[in-house]
Design a protein around this motif. Structure first.
Motif, PDB file in Angstrom:
ATOM      1  N   MET A  22      96.269  68.146  63.062  1.00 43.92           N
ATOM      2  CA  MET A  22      95.007  68.121  63.773  1.00 43.92           C
ATOM      3  C   MET A  22      94.763  66.722  64.347  1.00 43.92           C
ATOM      4  N   THR A  23      94.452  66.649  65.600  1.00 40.41           N
ATOM      5  CA  THR A  23      94.217  65.380  66.273  1.00 40.41           C
ATOM      6  C   THR A  23      92.804  64.888  65.966  1.00 40.41           C
ATOM      7  N   THR A  24      92.706  63.635  65.552  1.00 42.25           N
ATOM      8  CA  THR A  24      91.397  63.061  65.245  1.00 42.25           C
ATOM      9  C   THR A  24      90.821  62.362  66.466  1.00 42.25           C
ATOM     10  N   ILE A  25      89.548  62.029  66.374  1.00 39.66           N
ATOM     11  CA  ILE A  25      88.901  61.262  67.436  1.00 39.66           C
ATOM     12  C   ILE A  25      89.603  59.909  67.620  1.00 39.66           C
ATOM     13  N   PHE A  26      90.130  59.355  66.529  1.00 41.91           N
ATOM     14  CA  PHE A  26      90.824  58.072  66.636  1.00 41.91           C
ATOM     15  C   PHE A  26      92.122  58.204  67.423  1.00 41.91           C
ATOM     16  N   THR A  27      92.836  59.298  67.232  1.00 42.75           N
ATOM     17  CA  THR A  27      94.053  59.524  68.007  1.00 42.75           C
ATOM     18  C   THR A  27      93.710  59.658  69.483  1.00 42.75           C
ATOM     19  N   LYS A  28      92.596  60.295  69.786  1.00 45.86           N
ATOM     20  CA  LYS A  28      92.175  60.414  71.182  1.00 45.86           C
ATOM     21  C   LYS A  28      91.840  59.057  71.785  1.00 45.86           C
ATOM     22  N   ILE A  29      91.268  58.156  70.975  1.00 45.86           N
ATOM     23  CA  ILE A  29      91.007  56.790  71.453  1.00 45.86           C
ATOM     24  C   ILE A  29      92.330  56.055  71.665  1.00 45.86           C
ATOM     25  N   ILE A  30      93.245  56.161  70.709  1.00 44.64           N
ATOM     26  CA  ILE A  30      94.558  55.516  70.834  1.00 44.64           C
ATOM     27  C   ILE A  30      95.254  55.980  72.111  1.00 44.64           C
ATOM     28  N   ASN A  31      95.164  57.279  72.398  1.00 47.84           N
ATOM     29  CA  ASN A  31      95.826  57.863  73.574  1.00 47.84           C
ATOM     30  C   ASN A  31      95.014  57.706  74.853  1.00 47.84           C
ATOM     31  N   ARG A  32      93.870  57.011  74.764  1.00 47.90           N
ATOM     32  CA  ARG A  32      92.986  56.757  75.903  1.00 47.90           C
ATOM     33  C   ARG A  32      92.430  58.049  76.504  1.00 47.90           C
ATOM     34  N   GLU A  33      92.271  59.066  75.651  1.00 49.10           N
ATOM     35  CA  GLU A  33      91.675  60.320  76.095  1.00 49.10           C
ATOM     36  C   GLU A  33      90.152  60.237  76.090  1.00 49.10           C
ATOM     37  N   ILE A  34      89.613  59.358  75.238  1.00 46.72           N
ATOM     38  CA  ILE A  34      88.180  59.078  75.242  1.00 46.72           C
ATOM     39  C   ILE A  34      87.999  57.568  75.197  1.00 46.72           C
ATOM     40  N   PRO A  35      86.914  57.064  75.783  1.00 50.93           N
ATOM     41  CA  PRO A  35      86.738  55.609  75.857  1.00 50.93           C
ATOM     42  C   PRO A  35      86.291  54.993  74.539  1.00 50.93           C
ATOM     43  N   ALA A  36      86.583  53.720  74.407  1.00 46.02           N
ATOM     44  CA  ALA A  36      86.115  52.912  73.276  1.00 46.02           C
ATOM     45  C   ALA A  36      86.057  51.470  73.737  1.00 46.02           C
ATOM     46  N   ILE A  84      77.684  43.418  63.423  1.00 47.24           N
ATOM     47  CA  ILE A  84      79.084  43.543  63.846  1.00 47.24           C
ATOM     48  C   ILE A  84      79.704  44.636  62.989  1.00 47.24           C
ATOM     49  N   HIS A  85      80.227  45.655  63.641  1.00 47.37           N
ATOM     50  CA  HIS A  85      80.886  46.760  62.939  1.00 47.37           C
ATOM     51  C   HIS A  85      82.082  47.189  63.784  1.00 47.37           C
ATOM     52  N   ILE A  86      83.255  46.780  63.325  1.00 46.20           N
ATOM     53  CA  ILE A  86      84.508  47.048  64.022  1.00 46.20           C
ATOM     54  C   ILE A  86      85.335  48.009  63.174  1.00 46.20           C
ATOM     55  N   LEU A  87      85.961  48.973  63.815  1.00 45.39           N
ATOM     56  CA  LEU A  87      86.903  49.864  63.146  1.00 45.39           C
ATOM     57  C   LEU A  87      88.320  49.432  63.496  1.00 45.39           C
ATOM     58  N   VAL A  88      89.128  49.227  62.493  1.00 45.69           N
ATOM     59  CA  VAL A  88      90.548  48.915  62.674  1.00 45.69           C
ATOM     60  C   VAL A  88      91.313  50.155  62.222  1.00 45.69           C
ATOM     61  N   VAL A  89      92.018  50.771  63.156  1.00 47.97           N
ATOM     62  CA  VAL A  89      92.633  52.077  62.952  1.00 47.97           C
ATOM     63  C   VAL A  89      94.149  51.968  63.095  1.00 47.97           C
ATOM     64  N   THR A  90      94.861  52.589  62.175  1.00 52.78           N
ATOM     65  CA  THR A  90      96.320  52.619  62.288  1.00 52.78           C
ATOM     66  C   THR A  90      96.713  53.547  63.430  1.00 52.78           C
ATOM     67  N   LYS A  91      97.706  53.148  64.207  1.00 54.46           N
ATOM     68  CA  LYS A  91      98.183  54.021  65.273  1.00 54.46           C
ATOM     69  C   LYS A  91      98.988  55.186  64.702  1.00 54.46           C
ATOM     70  N   LYS A  92      99.608  54.978  63.570  1.00 56.45           N
ATOM     71  CA  LYS A  92     100.285  56.074  62.884  1.00 56.45           C
ATOM     72  C   LYS A  92      99.213  56.937  62.231  1.00 56.45           C
ATOM     73  N   GLU A  93      99.300  58.234  62.416  1.00 57.55           N
ATOM     74  CA  GLU A  93      98.320  59.136  61.813  1.00 57.55           C
ATOM     75  C   GLU A  93      98.615  59.311  60.326  1.00 57.55           C
ATOM     76  N   ILE A  94      97.781  58.674  59.512  1.00 57.89           N
ATOM     77  CA  ILE A  94      97.848  58.777  58.060  1.00 57.89           C
ATOM     78  C   ILE A  94      96.460  59.240  57.635  1.00 57.89           C
ATOM     79  N   PRO A  95      96.320  60.418  57.028  1.00 59.43           N
ATOM     80  CA  PRO A  95      94.978  60.941  56.736  1.00 59.43           C
ATOM     81  C   PRO A  95      94.140  60.076  55.802  1.00 59.43           C
ATOM     82  N   THR A  96      94.699  59.622  54.679  1.00 58.08           N
ATOM     83  CA  THR A  96      93.923  58.867  53.692  1.00 58.08           C
ATOM     84  C   THR A  96      94.795  57.778  53.072  1.00 58.08           C
TER      85      THR A  96
END
Length: 115
Positions: free
Chosen positions: A1-15, A36-48
């Motif tokens: 399942m593709t997450t919102i973060f994967t969509k941001i990584i793939n530039r499908e939605i803006p951030a 200040i609230h920044i999210l640092v997200v792994t590009k590799k999809e790891i659920p938890t």
């Protein structure tokens, strides 16, 4: 399942991206819990966190190096900041794609206690 973060990584939605390298992407949270609230997200999809393996050592190291750089770049490294990673439902995880919250910009107070 593709997450919102994967969509941001793939530039499908803006951030509002503040940092990116081959391993991670970092952007401003759309519902900030601190000035200040920044999210640092792994590009590799790891659920938890539970799904990390030995092969992910570099990835986690890159995430923490990015967190440190972002804190310095935003001028909050000296005053201090908090890094949070939630795991599963009791831990408050909402998006099942490994990520780290960097919170800063004001005194954040004590963590929850078991009193």
């Amino acid at each position: 399942m593709t997450t919102i973060f994967t969509k941001i990584i793939n530039r499908e939605i803006p951030a509002d991206i503040v940092y990116e390298n081959d391993y991670i992407i970092a952007f401003k949270d759309i519902n900030p819990q601190a000035p200040i609230h920044i999210l640092v997200v792994t590009k590799k999809e790891i659920p938890t966190v539970n799904d990390l393996g030995p092969e992910d050592r570099i990835l986690v190291g890159e995430a923490y190096l990015a967190l440190s750089k972002i804190a310095k770049d935003l001028g909050v490294s000296e005053d201090g900041y908090r890094i949070i990673t939630n795991c599963n439902s009791y831990g408050g995880q909402e998006v099942f794609h490994l990520h780290f919250h960097l919170l800063a910009g004001k005194p954040l107070g004590a963590m929850l206690s078991s009193n």
